[in-house]
Design an enzyme around this catalytic site. Sequence first.
Site: not given
Length: 298
Positions: A121, A182, A215
């Site tokens: 990310d 995602k 995450c």
Amino acid sequence: MPHVSVDFHHRTTCRMMADGHSNNHVPVLLSFSLFSRPSFVPVGSGYEVLIQKFLSIYGRQIDLHRKFMIQLYSDEWAQYIDLPKGFIISEKCKLRFVPLETDVTVLGNLIPATTVFFCCDMQERFRPAIKYFGDIISVGQRLLQGARILGIPIIVSEQYPKGLGSTVPEMDLTGARLVFPKTKFSMVLPETEAALAELPGVRSVVLFGVETHVCIQQTALDLIARGFEVHIVADATSSRSMMDRMFALERMAHTGIIVTTSESVLLQLVGDKEHPKFKEIQNIIKASAPESGLLSKV
């Protein structure tokens, strides 16, 4: 990893190919425990290719909580001997994979053949919010470059890219095995697990990106639950809050996840000044990684 100081002529090791197979591949007999299986490997294959081959065949029967070595059958001595330093496959031969008796209390060994990089990310919309984002981009790019040099697979996630944008342009994703969107915080999703299933020899995941306490942490916990060894690259991982980052790293370290640095990872992967890719990796780390407040500030 084997440590072999014996250096002798290779004439004791293998018989020339007597069958009609391609000159580009050599038949080998690969043994582990009570099992033996014939296979083929490319001519010129070295230690890392052989490790990958053993792991692809015997998979999770091999317990990487132990150190291990590869041995080669010697016709001259009529027994298996430690793999000579610098050995490459040129002829038909018999090899066996031998776990050593001593348990490895703390793992942490990284070799390219059993490693994958996860980049989590690193997206444009996070740029103004994440502490020292420019620094972790710089370090992340070093890691991606090192992975390409060493032939290590790269898996990249993007959290809701429709709203948060794509991976920042400074991060060169050339050659990435998988780039996927995602909404779940963890990177461990069916597409990731499918990609890992295509890499049966992988045991270690080098993980970096944002955010450390969300995450990154959830991905790391999901991975160790599936039996992978996880290395968090501290100088390529951050959060909006340094307090959140600090306690997430502490929590992960207490669960057996390895918290490390980019230079440590890259040098561990080459392992030796004589590694053919050492100079290329050295060029990446010649200038020290940014010394940001990631270390000292909360």
